[in-house]
Design a protein around this motif. Sequence first.
Motif, PDB file in Angstrom:
ATOM      1  N   LEU A  77       0.839  -1.217   0.000  1.00 45.56           N
ATOM      2  CA  LEU A  77       0.000   0.000   0.000  1.00 45.56           C
ATOM      3  C   LEU A  77       0.865   1.255   0.000  1.00 45.56           C
ATOM      4  CD1 LEU A  77      -2.829  -0.842   2.600  1.00 45.56           C
ATOM      5  CD2 LEU A  77      -3.012  -0.700   0.096  1.00 45.56           C
ATOM      6  N   LEU A  78       0.303   2.313  -0.555  1.00 42.95           N
ATOM      7  CA  LEU A  78       0.938   3.631  -0.452  1.00 42.95           C
ATOM      8  C   LEU A  78       0.285   4.382   0.693  1.00 42.95           C
ATOM      9  CD1 LEU A  78       1.310   5.230  -4.005  1.00 42.95           C
ATOM     10  CD2 LEU A  78       3.092   4.292  -2.528  1.00 42.95           C
ATOM     11  N   HIS A  79       1.010   5.277   1.333  1.00 44.35           N
ATOM     12  CA  HIS A  79       0.392   6.155   2.331  1.00 44.35           C
ATOM     13  C   HIS A  79      -0.760   6.896   1.640  1.00 44.35           C
ATOM     14  CE1 HIS A  79      -0.155   9.327   5.250  1.00 44.35           C
ATOM     15  NE2 HIS A  79       0.755   8.790   6.049  1.00 44.35           N
ATOM     16  N   GLU A  80      -1.927   6.889   2.270  1.00 48.54           N
ATOM     17  CA  GLU A  80      -3.099   7.484   1.608  1.00 48.54           C
ATOM     18  C   GLU A  80      -2.867   8.947   1.207  1.00 48.54           C
ATOM     19  OE1 GLU A  80      -5.164   4.563   0.564  1.00 48.54           O
ATOM     20  OE2 GLU A  80      -6.375   6.386   0.618  1.00 48.54           O
ATOM     21  N   ASP A  81      -2.059   9.661   1.952  1.00 54.30           N
ATOM     22  CA  ASP A  81      -1.772  11.057   1.562  1.00 54.30           C
ATOM     23  C   ASP A  81      -1.084  11.097   0.190  1.00 54.30           C
ATOM     24  OD1 ASP A  81      -0.961  12.522   4.832  1.00 54.30           O
ATOM     25  OD2 ASP A  81      -2.820  11.770   3.885  1.00 54.30           O
ATOM     26  N   MET A  82      -0.339  10.023  -0.109  1.00 55.36           N
ATOM     27  CA  MET A  82       0.410  10.043  -1.389  1.00 55.36           C
ATOM     28  C   MET A  82      -0.531   9.868  -2.576  1.00 55.36           C
ATOM     29  SD  MET A  82       4.084   8.133  -0.997  1.00 55.36           S
ATOM     30  CE  MET A  82       4.570   8.656  -2.628  1.00 55.36           C
ATOM     31  N   ILE A  83      -1.717   9.321  -2.316  1.00 52.24           N
ATOM     32  CA  ILE A  83      -2.670   9.111  -3.428  1.00 52.24           C
ATOM     33  C   ILE A  83      -3.001  10.457  -4.070  1.00 52.24           C
ATOM     34  CG2 ILE A  83      -4.925   8.141  -4.075  1.00 52.24           C
ATOM     35  CD1 ILE A  83      -3.155   6.018  -2.854  1.00 52.24           C
ATOM     36  N   HIS A  84      -2.988  11.519  -3.233  1.00 52.40           N
ATOM     37  CA  HIS A  84      -3.359  12.850  -3.768  1.00 52.40           C
ATOM     38  C   HIS A  84      -2.296  13.375  -4.727  1.00 52.40           C
ATOM     39  CE1 HIS A  84      -6.644  12.616  -1.034  1.00 52.40           C
ATOM     40  NE2 HIS A  84      -5.855  12.563   0.028  1.00 52.40           N
ATOM     41  N   PRO A 153      -3.649  -3.186  -4.258  1.00 55.01           N
ATOM     42  CA  PRO A 153      -2.953  -4.488  -4.310  1.00 55.01           C
ATOM     43  C   PRO A 153      -3.711  -5.549  -3.521  1.00 55.01           C
ATOM     44  CG  PRO A 153      -1.733  -2.890  -2.944  1.00 55.01           C
ATOM     45  CD  PRO A 153      -2.833  -2.136  -3.601  1.00 55.01           C
ATOM     46  N   SER A 154      -3.584  -6.789  -3.972  1.00 59.08           N
ATOM     47  CA  SER A 154      -4.303  -7.903  -3.331  1.00 59.08           C
ATOM     48  C   SER A 154      -3.305  -8.829  -2.630  1.00 59.08           C
ATOM     49  CB  SER A 154      -5.057  -8.699  -4.407  1.00 59.08           C
ATOM     50  OG  SER A 154      -5.303 -10.008  -3.942  1.00 59.08           O
ATOM     51  N   ALA A 155      -3.718  -9.406  -1.512  1.00 58.02           N
ATOM     52  CA  ALA A 155      -2.843 -10.339  -0.774  1.00 58.02           C
ATOM     53  C   ALA A 155      -2.838 -11.705  -1.456  1.00 58.02           C
ATOM     54  CB  ALA A 155      -3.326 -10.467   0.664  1.00 58.02           C
ATOM     55  N   ARG A 156      -3.794 -11.900  -2.385  1.00 54.13           N
ATOM     56  CA  ARG A 156      -3.940 -13.240  -2.989  1.00 54.13           C
ATOM     57  C   ARG A 156      -2.997 -13.442  -4.174  1.00 54.13           C
ATOM     58  NH1 ARG A 156      -7.556 -13.494  -5.929  1.00 54.13           N
ATOM     59  NH2 ARG A 156      -8.390 -11.389  -5.902  1.00 54.13           N
ATOM     60  N   LEU A 157      -2.465 -12.348  -4.715  1.00 53.33           N
ATOM     61  CA  LEU A 157      -1.755 -12.438  -6.004  1.00 53.33           C
ATOM     62  C   LEU A 157      -0.248 -12.310  -5.825  1.00 53.33           C
ATOM     63  CD1 LEU A 157      -4.195 -10.115  -8.011  1.00 53.33           C
ATOM     64  CD2 LEU A 157      -4.167 -12.632  -7.982  1.00 53.33           C
ATOM     65  N   ASN A 158       0.508 -12.947  -6.703  1.00 51.60           N
ATOM     66  CA  ASN A 158       1.980 -12.827  -6.605  1.00 51.60           C
ATOM     67  C   ASN A 158       2.420 -11.494  -7.204  1.00 51.60           C
ATOM     68  OD1 ASN A 158       2.407 -12.938  -9.435  1.00 51.60           O
ATOM     69  ND2 ASN A 158       2.486 -15.174  -9.399  1.00 51.60           N
ATOM     70  N   TYR A 159       3.714 -11.248  -7.207  1.00 50.12           N
ATOM     71  CA  TYR A 159       4.246  -9.938  -7.573  1.00 50.12           C
ATOM     72  C   TYR A 159       3.723  -9.466  -8.934  1.00 50.12           C
ATOM     73  CZ  TYR A 159       7.583  -6.092  -7.751  1.00 50.12           C
ATOM     74  OH  TYR A 159       8.130  -4.834  -7.800  1.00 50.12           O
ATOM     75  N   CYS A 160       3.891 -10.292  -9.944  1.00 50.02           N
ATOM     76  CA  CYS A 160       3.528  -9.874 -11.316  1.00 50.02           C
ATOM     77  C   CYS A 160       2.020  -9.846 -11.508  1.00 50.02           C
ATOM     78  CB  CYS A 160       4.172 -10.806 -12.333  1.00 50.02           C
ATOM     79  SG  CYS A 160       5.966 -10.662 -12.339  1.00 50.02           S
TER      80      CYS A 160
END
Length: 395
Positions: A77-84, A153-160
């Motif tokens: 995850l990105l810091h939510e402030d960075m989404i802006h 991002p999902s915890a279920r999926l690998n990097y790619c």
Amino acid sequence: QTGYITLDSGFSNTGSCTSAITYLDGANGILDYYGYAIEELAENCSFTEVAYLILHKELPTYDQLESFKHDMVRFALLHEDMIHFFDHFPPNASPMSILSTSVNALHNYYPEMDEELDPYGGYTVTAARLLSKIRTIAAFSYKKSIGHPLVYPSARLNYCENFLNMMFDRPNLPYRIRPEFASALNKLLILHADHEQNCSTSTVRLVGSSGCNLYASISAGISALWGPLHGGANQAVVKMLEAILHDGGDFRKYIEKAKDKNDPFRLSGFGHRVYKTFDPRAKIIKQSCAEIMNLLEINDPLLDIALELEEIARTDDYFVSRNLYPNVDFYSGIIYRAMGIPTNMFTVMFAMGRMPGWIAQWTEMVEDKENARIGRPRQVYAGNTRRPFVPMKDR
Ligand code: SDX
């Protein structure tokens, strides 16, 4: 060491350095990461596994890899402030400028080099954070550029798989991850993971040698990679192939342009400072490209033109006499195109792949406390000899 030129540690006047990460043999087209052949790593490993090798010097055990994969989930995850951030770039902003800016800004949101935070010692928490977040920044910048909602991002999926899902999934049109795309992307990222002292890695080292933090050092490396002579070449190749296609497929005209000393045009994706034979990465990418096209039953005219260009260049004296062969960028863009990745994101893909190498090279330099010296390449002075000052009234 026998067979190796002992170079000054740290930065000598020529900017050379000593490193144990990647071995290149340009005459024989050999590329090894910590002694493992790139061909074997690309065939048998996940990118996360190879990133672990480059960051920790050894291939991971099962438990070490599972823990590292968990870090990729933990730090996605990105810091939510960075989404802006993404709201304030113009719609046509280059994803490379967004990437370089955002990576630099990570320094303000995450305390780094904070030993307490880093139970493994060294910079492993910061490394995992950067490796995971570059995917999120890249995908979010793309979503913002097309005005679509962000996909987290999902915890279920690998990097790619995670990257492809963040790029292409939509609330109204769920994205079905194609295993062949995830596999091709995995191979491409492995092939880009490190390449000893290239322009962008040398930039990361030079900036880091001043004591600058890891995020800012890598941000500088991203800027160096952007150039069309370096990582930007993968975008330039596709633009060149499209120009040839629109020019009636007259690739011989472009071969002659590339040979004309009065014409600044160069064949993008050809030539290399170190490889004087086929870039071993290009061989693997070319094969992967053909496999993807066959699987998808795509007949991409750009691939046909690329194959023709390669064939001509490998028999034409101008290219043969200068040892000009396809490099890592010649076929990679055609695969990214087939995946639906837009051309302006191609060099971002290169940066994602190179992230473990940049981090490892920076860390190797910083941890070499005995020899750490600020980089200071020398010059040959070619200006005026000392002369008397001329007051304004006499100029
Ligand atoms: C990457 O360093 C790395 O490891 C980089 C990289 C990595 O993984 O980090 O491998 C990634 O950057 C790959 C390279 C991507 N760039 C391109 O594809 C751009 C096109 N290639 C060229 O601009 C060039 O080949 C370079 C930049 C890659 C290498 O430049 P050099 O080593 O400075 O070679 P040069 O300019 O000295 O060229 C030698 C001769 C010259 O002709 P002469 O003066 O001898 O008559 O070869 C010619 C050049 O004009 N030449 C080309 C050419 N590349 C070199 N002529 C036409 N087309 C080309 N692509």
